[in-house]
Write a protein that holds these residues in place. Structure first.
Motif, PDB file in Angstrom:
ATOM      1  N   ASN A   1     141.309 -38.176 -58.907  1.00 37.73           N
ATOM      2  CA  ASN A   1     141.443 -36.716 -58.831  1.00 37.73           C
ATOM      3  C   ASN A   1     140.122 -36.019 -58.488  1.00 37.73           C
ATOM      4  OD1 ASN A   1     139.977 -36.876 -61.205  1.00 37.73           O
ATOM      5  ND2 ASN A   1     141.601 -36.067 -62.527  1.00 37.73           N
ATOM      6  N   GLY A   2     139.070 -36.791 -58.261  1.00 38.89           N
ATOM      7  CA  GLY A   2     137.793 -36.215 -57.860  1.00 38.89           C
ATOM      8  C   GLY A   2     136.791 -36.052 -58.983  1.00 38.89           C
ATOM      9  N   LEU A   3     137.170 -36.309 -60.234  1.00 34.38           N
ATOM     10  CA  LEU A   3     136.246 -36.165 -61.360  1.00 34.38           C
ATOM     11  C   LEU A   3     135.195 -37.272 -61.318  1.00 34.38           C
ATOM     12  CD1 LEU A   3     135.454 -34.834 -64.081  1.00 34.38           C
ATOM     13  CD2 LEU A   3     137.025 -36.441 -65.194  1.00 34.38           C
ATOM     14  N   ARG A   4     133.919 -36.893 -61.283  1.00 34.25           N
ATOM     15  CA  ARG A   4     132.827 -37.865 -61.331  1.00 34.25           C
ATOM     16  C   ARG A   4     132.510 -38.193 -62.790  1.00 34.25           C
ATOM     17  NH1 ARG A   4     127.506 -36.387 -58.730  1.00 34.25           N
ATOM     18  NH2 ARG A   4     127.981 -34.297 -59.498  1.00 34.25           N
ATOM     19  N   ILE A   5     132.273 -39.486 -63.057  1.00 35.66           N
ATOM     20  CA  ILE A   5     131.942 -39.939 -64.405  1.00 35.66           C
ATOM     21  C   ILE A   5     130.613 -40.680 -64.352  1.00 35.66           C
ATOM     22  CG2 ILE A   5     132.632 -41.368 -66.362  1.00 35.66           C
ATOM     23  CD1 ILE A   5     135.505 -41.048 -65.516  1.00 35.66           C
ATOM     24  N   LEU A   6     129.694 -40.300 -65.225  1.00 36.55           N
ATOM     25  CA  LEU A   6     128.435 -41.009 -65.404  1.00 36.55           C
ATOM     26  C   LEU A   6     128.365 -41.491 -66.841  1.00 36.55           C
ATOM     27  CD1 LEU A   6     125.897 -38.592 -63.647  1.00 36.55           C
ATOM     28  CD2 LEU A   6     127.148 -40.492 -62.646  1.00 36.55           C
ATOM     29  N   VAL A   7     127.928 -42.743 -67.024  1.00 40.31           N
ATOM     30  CA  VAL A   7     127.830 -43.324 -68.359  1.00 40.31           C
ATOM     31  C   VAL A   7     126.427 -43.865 -68.571  1.00 40.31           C
ATOM     32  CG1 VAL A   7     128.644 -45.148 -69.901  1.00 40.31           C
ATOM     33  CG2 VAL A   7     130.275 -43.898 -68.482  1.00 40.31           C
ATOM     34  N   VAL A   8     125.822 -43.476 -69.705  1.00 43.39           N
ATOM     35  CA  VAL A   8     124.538 -44.031 -70.129  1.00 43.39           C
ATOM     36  C   VAL A   8     124.810 -44.786 -71.424  1.00 43.39           C
ATOM     37  CG1 VAL A   8     122.134 -43.554 -70.671  1.00 43.39           C
ATOM     38  CG2 VAL A   8     123.384 -42.035 -69.119  1.00 43.39           C
ATOM     39  N   GLU A   9     124.924 -46.093 -71.305  1.00 39.77           N
ATOM     40  CA  GLU A   9     125.360 -46.919 -72.432  1.00 39.77           C
ATOM     41  C   GLU A   9     124.198 -47.233 -73.363  1.00 39.77           C
ATOM     42  OE1 GLU A   9     127.567 -51.247 -73.226  1.00 39.77           O
ATOM     43  OE2 GLU A   9     127.293 -50.471 -71.177  1.00 39.77           O
ATOM     44  N   ASN A  10     124.435 -47.024 -74.660  1.00 43.04           N
ATOM     45  CA  ASN A  10     123.443 -47.333 -75.681  1.00 43.04           C
ATOM     46  C   ASN A  10     124.204 -47.671 -76.954  1.00 43.04           C
ATOM     47  OD1 ASN A  10     121.462 -47.369 -77.682  1.00 43.04           O
ATOM     48  ND2 ASN A  10     120.258 -45.769 -76.692  1.00 43.04           N
TER      49      ASN A  10
ATOM     50  N   GLU B   1     135.399 -48.500 -70.348  1.00 40.73           N
ATOM     51  CA  GLU B   1     136.049 -47.750 -71.427  1.00 40.73           C
ATOM     52  C   GLU B   1     136.163 -46.271 -71.072  1.00 40.73           C
ATOM     53  OE1 GLU B   1     134.706 -49.748 -75.580  1.00 40.73           O
ATOM     54  OE2 GLU B   1     133.055 -49.171 -74.261  1.00 40.73           O
ATOM     55  N   ALA B   2     135.095 -45.731 -70.533  1.00 32.88           N
ATOM     56  CA  ALA B   2     135.108 -44.314 -70.172  1.00 32.88           C
ATOM     57  C   ALA B   2     136.155 -44.029 -69.107  1.00 32.88           C
ATOM     58  CB  ALA B   2     133.726 -43.899 -69.673  1.00 32.88           C
ATOM     59  N   ARG B   3     136.230 -44.894 -68.117  1.00 39.72           N
ATOM     60  CA  ARG B   3     137.194 -44.673 -67.032  1.00 39.72           C
ATOM     61  C   ARG B   3     138.621 -44.756 -67.544  1.00 39.72           C
ATOM     62  NH1 ARG B   3     136.384 -46.773 -60.942  1.00 39.72           N
ATOM     63  NH2 ARG B   3     138.220 -45.782 -60.042  1.00 39.72           N
ATOM     64  N   ARG B   4     138.881 -45.730 -68.415  1.00 42.82           N
ATOM     65  CA  ARG B   4     140.234 -45.883 -68.959  1.00 42.82           C
ATOM     66  C   ARG B   4     140.638 -44.661 -69.790  1.00 42.82           C
ATOM     67  NH1 ARG B   4     141.829 -47.297 -73.826  1.00 42.82           N
ATOM     68  NH2 ARG B   4     139.743 -48.036 -74.428  1.00 42.82           N
ATOM     69  N   LEU B   5     139.750 -44.224 -70.684  1.00 48.14           N
ATOM     70  CA  LEU B   5     140.067 -43.087 -71.535  1.00 48.14           C
ATOM     71  C   LEU B   5     140.214 -41.799 -70.725  1.00 48.14           C
ATOM     72  CD1 LEU B   5     137.647 -43.887 -74.484  1.00 48.14           C
ATOM     73  CD2 LEU B   5     140.147 -43.825 -74.629  1.00 48.14           C
ATOM     74  N   ALA B   6     139.363 -41.611 -69.721  1.00 47.70           N
ATOM     75  CA  ALA B   6     139.441 -40.401 -68.898  1.00 47.70           C
ATOM     76  C   ALA B   6     140.707 -40.393 -68.047  1.00 47.70           C
ATOM     77  CB  ALA B   6     138.199 -40.299 -68.012  1.00 47.70           C
ATOM     78  N   THR B   7     141.060 -41.544 -67.494  1.00 46.93           N
ATOM     79  CA  THR B   7     142.271 -41.621 -66.669  1.00 46.93           C
ATOM     80  C   THR B   7     143.505 -41.257 -67.486  1.00 46.93           C
ATOM     81  OG1 THR B   7     141.286 -43.324 -65.257  1.00 46.93           O
ATOM     82  CG2 THR B   7     143.690 -43.143 -65.255  1.00 46.93           C
ATOM     83  N   GLU B   8     143.553 -41.745 -68.709  1.00 46.13           N
ATOM     84  CA  GLU B   8     144.700 -41.455 -69.576  1.00 46.13           C
ATOM     85  C   GLU B   8     144.703 -39.999 -70.036  1.00 46.13           C
ATOM     86  OE1 GLU B   8     146.471 -42.894 -73.923  1.00 46.13           O
ATOM     87  OE2 GLU B   8     145.034 -44.163 -72.840  1.00 46.13           O
ATOM     88  N   ALA B   9     143.546 -39.505 -70.447  1.00 47.57           N
ATOM     89  CA  ALA B   9     143.487 -38.142 -70.999  1.00 47.57           C
ATOM     90  C   ALA B   9     143.747 -37.092 -69.932  1.00 47.57           C
ATOM     91  CB  ALA B   9     142.132 -37.909 -71.654  1.00 47.57           C
ATOM     92  N   PHE B  10     143.218 -37.299 -68.714  1.00 50.23           N
ATOM     93  CA  PHE B  10     143.300 -36.278 -67.674  1.00 50.23           C
ATOM     94  C   PHE B  10     144.417 -36.542 -66.673  1.00 50.23           C
ATOM     95  CE2 PHE B  10     138.605 -36.245 -68.756  1.00 50.23           C
ATOM     96  CZ  PHE B  10     138.691 -35.096 -69.540  1.00 50.23           C
ATOM     97  N   ARG B  11     145.426 -37.283 -67.105  1.00 48.17           N
ATOM     98  CA  ARG B  11     146.564 -37.570 -66.226  1.00 48.17           C
ATOM     99  C   ARG B  11     147.255 -36.256 -65.816  1.00 48.17           C
ATOM    100  NH1 ARG B  11     148.894 -40.920 -69.237  1.00 48.17           N
ATOM    101  NH2 ARG B  11     148.154 -42.843 -68.237  1.00 48.17           N
ATOM    102  N   GLY B  12     147.530 -36.097 -64.534  1.00 48.24           N
ATOM    103  CA  GLY B  12     148.203 -34.900 -64.043  1.00 48.24           C
ATOM    104  C   GLY B  12     147.277 -33.757 -63.677  1.00 48.24           C
ATOM    105  N   TRP B  13     145.993 -33.943 -63.884  1.00 50.96           N
ATOM    106  CA  TRP B  13     145.007 -32.898 -63.572  1.00 50.96           C
ATOM    107  C   TRP B  13     144.499 -33.119 -62.159  1.00 50.96           C
ATOM    108  CZ3 TRP B  13     139.357 -32.665 -65.673  1.00 50.96           C
ATOM    109  CH2 TRP B  13     138.873 -31.344 -65.590  1.00 50.96           C
ATOM    110  N   SER B  14     144.518 -32.109 -61.323  1.00 50.71           N
ATOM    111  CA  SER B  14     144.117 -32.292 -59.937  1.00 50.71           C
ATOM    112  C   SER B  14     143.566 -30.987 -59.372  1.00 50.71           C
ATOM    113  CB  SER B  14     145.301 -32.753 -59.081  1.00 50.71           C
ATOM    114  OG  SER B  14     146.318 -31.764 -59.084  1.00 50.71           O
ATOM    115  N   GLY B  15     143.037 -31.078 -58.160  1.00 50.18           N
ATOM    116  CA  GLY B  15     142.591 -29.886 -57.453  1.00 50.18           C
ATOM    117  C   GLY B  15     141.087 -29.721 -57.424  1.00 50.18           C
ATOM    118  N   ARG B  16     140.643 -28.872 -56.521  1.00 49.74           N
ATOM    119  CA  ARG B  16     139.243 -28.500 -56.392  1.00 49.74           C
ATOM    120  C   ARG B  16     139.117 -26.981 -56.503  1.00 49.74           C
ATOM    121  NH1 ARG B  16     135.748 -32.253 -54.691  1.00 49.74           N
ATOM    122  NH2 ARG B  16     134.245 -30.588 -54.237  1.00 49.74           N
TER     123      ARG B  16
END
Length: 695
Positions: free
Chosen positions: A52-61, A237-252
């Motif tokens: 859907n165009g959402l960029r995800i950045l992860v800084v793992e610690n 993990e971040a990608r999986r959780l974001a994909t599930e949580a933001f399902r159906g969200w789209s647009g710019r």
């Protein structure tokens, strides 16, 4: 076997005899040189983009079981429609006040119940939603984050409450010289560009729920948004959780309208904001600089630390320590997505306004033309390089720093190499960067102060343009116009009683009753106030037939402490004493001062309001005397609009009038129809209102 005490003593004596005297031993006389500055130890930044165009950045610690989430949108105040300034901030303020199936209270209870946090805010360029959570509860954080950005409810009650809170905050802000200076500076610096606009009471009142819903629907879209996660999580993990949580969200979001060009400035101009009675002047000097990714930012960061970035900087040491003109003077570079700015600031005594401004301009020119001294350079670098690790210690700080760098288009390794590039800055680079980005010869200078005392001195520095705190143009002749006492027609004053319920966040907390009586010699005004068990106060003012005060008597208690006022007016003087509450406790004041003819005690404004010539746009500036402090000050009562006000006494079309110039701004709602009865009173910056009670 353990040594005996005698044997141990003999051994120590022998060792001492064999060792050279302490004075003969060599110890280092100087500290060792510092080691080389190395890139910050920073985990690699992992990146992905959802369909859907959402960029995800992860800084793992994985050191602590916490995760910080920062979801940002290009939806800051720059996107507010003209006349709706403050819209982005109100949208951000309401996202967590009801979303999905949860109310505001349920959202707060849910996140706080697991020890987490959730909030939102908007700046000039971006709107962001932030969350912090323990790792086991991370799915809940994503669930709440998705609710507030995808399904906010904008309930009318919360919209109304936030509007009231925003207006109350604005009323306080617009009475303070610092915010007045900042607003005038932005307007002068950016002109008609959206960066130059500020939230006003009129723009806040114009914002409707439909505006909020429309802004959210258009601008809070996944395309162009950035989600940064820092802490105990990896990219998968971040990608999986974001994909599930933001399902159906789209647009710019739609492309923003053309913002227009920035003002070009070839000469310095002073904008004098006339604030009658000010005992200090607030000075801002600055100019436009560059977009956020300009390579000069490193040299300017070090140079600014030398110039005005701390208590050991030139501006601070000269204007405060050497000259004793101010409590502090500073400078900074501000980052904006389209065009940033530089500014130097100080709050100085009125009588040294021109001297302080001249010295500030000298120091701005000096940083542009003279090499920074070696000790200054070392101290500035040491402060910046040494403190930077403290700014990226926590997961929340890391998420914010990474989001900030990427949103502003800074290099991918900006955080890791920031200290190294600061440490490499040379004096010549500082001078060259300052020469091209600090322009005292073409600066915007804003001075907020009493124009009657500083205008002529400022004219000797640069051309001066004068405005009032609302930005309305004034002429030099306007500065000499004195406030005139209110013309009170005593023949129009009638005996009357008023009663108000004091409300705290909608709940009754006390009462205020007032009564104006006619007496054989003139008038008597009585007032009784009670606020729960904290405040009890009775006031009596006697006046002659022309409504001139003769005596003010007040007794009461504030949190168990006795207060009182006893002041007599005669022969153009006020004499007596007062014991009144202050933040530091009860203050005792002896009063013996002149009071000009026609100047009313500040307690008498309420009974004379019905006699004023109320009309749309009406404005009165007049002196009042405070019998609590013995001071006379100018206040302004301005009609800013009309509203239908509903109280227990009924619904009445009312003028809304702002009283400024006193200790705190106050808003009155006065009936449009004669005899112009006060319907409601609100004290700015507090959740307190006084609402007319049933007669």
């Amino acid at each position: 076997r353990p040594m005996t005490r005698v044997a141990l003593t003999i051994a120590l004596a022998a060792l001492a005899a064999a060792s050279p005297p302490l004075a003969a031993q060599e110890y280092p006389r100087t500290p060792p040189p510092p080691g080389p500055v190395t890139p910050a130890a920073f985990p690699p930044i992992q990146e992905a983009t959802l369909p859907n165009g959402l960029r995800i950045l992860v800084v793992e610690n994985r050191r602590q079981p916490t995760v910080s989430l920062n979801l940002a949108f290009p939806a800051g105040g720059i996107h507010d429609p003209a006349g709706r300034e403050g819209l982005a901030e109100m949208v951000a303020g309401l996202l967590t006040k009801g979303a999905g199936t949860r109310t505001a209270e349920e959202i707060a209870a849910t996140i706080e119940g697991v020890g987490g946090s959730l909030g939102a805010g908007a700046g000039a360029d971006f709107l962001s939603v932030n969350a912090g959570i323990l790792t086991p509860n991370l799915p809940l954080a994503f669930e709440l984050l998705a609710d507030v950005v995808m399904r906010p409810r904008f309930p009318e009650q919360e919209v109304s409450l936030l509007r009231t809170q925003t207006l109350s905050g604005l009323q306080v802000e617009l009475s303070q010289p610092g915010p007045i200076a900042s607003r005038a500076f932005a307007r002068a610096l950016y002109g008609d560009h959206p960066y130059g606009r500020s939230t006003t009471p009129a723009s806040v009142r114009a914002i409707t729920r439909d505006d909020l819903v429309a802004f959210h629907g258009a601008r809070l879209r996944p395309g162009g948004a950035l989600l940064v996660l820092a802490g105990d999580i990896n990219l998968a993990e971040a990608r999986r959780l974001a994909t599930e949580a933001f399902r159906g969200w789209s647009g710019r979001p739609p492309a923003p309208p053309a913002a227009g060009s920035f003002p070009a400035r070839s000469a310095t101009e002073i904008l004098l904001v006339h604030r009658p009675g000010s005992v200090q002047s607030n000075i801002l000097v600055g100019n436009l600089t560059y977009p956020p990714d300009d390579p000069r930012l490193y040299a300017n960061a070090v140079g600014n630390r030398v110039l005005g970035g701390g208590a050991d900087s030139r501006l601070f040491l000269i204007l405060r320590e050497q000259k004793s003109w101010t409590y502090g003077a500073y400078s900074s570079f501000a980052r904006r997505r389209a065009m940033g700015f530089f500014n130097a600031s100080a709050e100085v005594r009125t009588e040294v306004t021109d001297s302080a401004l001249r010295e500030m301009l000298v120091q701005l020119e000096r940083i542009r033309t003279e090499p920074v001294l070696a000790d200054e350079l070392d101290a500035a670098k040491g402060a910046l390089v040494g403190s930077f690790p403290l700014s990226i210690e926590t997961a929340e700080q890391v998420a914010g720093a990474v989001a900030n760098a990427r949103l502003y288009g800074l290099p991918d390794d900006y955080i890791q190499t920031y200290r190294v590039k600061l440490a490499a800055v040379t004096p010549e680079e500082i001078r060259e960067a300052a020469r091209t980005t600090i322009r005292p010869d073409a600066a915007v200078i804003v001075v907020v102060g009493d124009g009657t005392r500083i205008h002529d001195a400022l004219r000797a520095i640069a051309p001066v343009r004068i405005v009032d705190p609302e930005g309305k143009p004034l002429t030099p002749a306007d500065l000499s116009a004195r406030a005139a006492p209110l013309a009170v027609d005593a023949t129009r004053l009638t005996a009357r009683s008023d009663s108000f319920t004091i409300m705290l966040q909608g709940n009754p907390l006390g009462f205020l009753s007032a009564r104006l009586e006619k007496t054989p010699d003139g008038f008597r005004y009585l007032e009784h106030t009670r606020i729960a068990a904290f405040v009890e106060q009775r006031t009596e003012i006697t006046l002659d037939a022309a409504f001139r005060q003769q005596k003010v008597s007040q007794t009461g208690t504030v949190q168990g402490q006795q207060t009182s006022i006893e002041v007599t007016f005669a022969g153009g003087r006020a004499t007596g004493s007062a014991r009144t509450p202050t933040p530091e406790g009860i203050q005792a004041v002896e009063i013996d001062t002149t009071v000009a003819a026609g100047v009313l005690d500040d307690n008498l404004l309420q009974p004379v309001m019905p006699t004023l010539a109320w009309a749309p746009g009406a404005r009165w500036t007049f002196p009042v005397f405070s019998s609590a402090s013995g001071e006379t000050r100018e206040v302004t009562l301005s009609v800013t609009g009309t509203e239908s006000v509903t109280t227990p006494a009924g619904t009445v079309e009312s003028f809304r009038a702002e009283l400024t110039g006193g200790p705190q701004p106050v808003t009155f709602w006065v009936s449009v129809a004669a005899p112009h009865v006060i319907q409601k009173i609100a004290i700015a910056g507090t959740p307190v209102e006084m609402v007319r009670a049933v007669p």
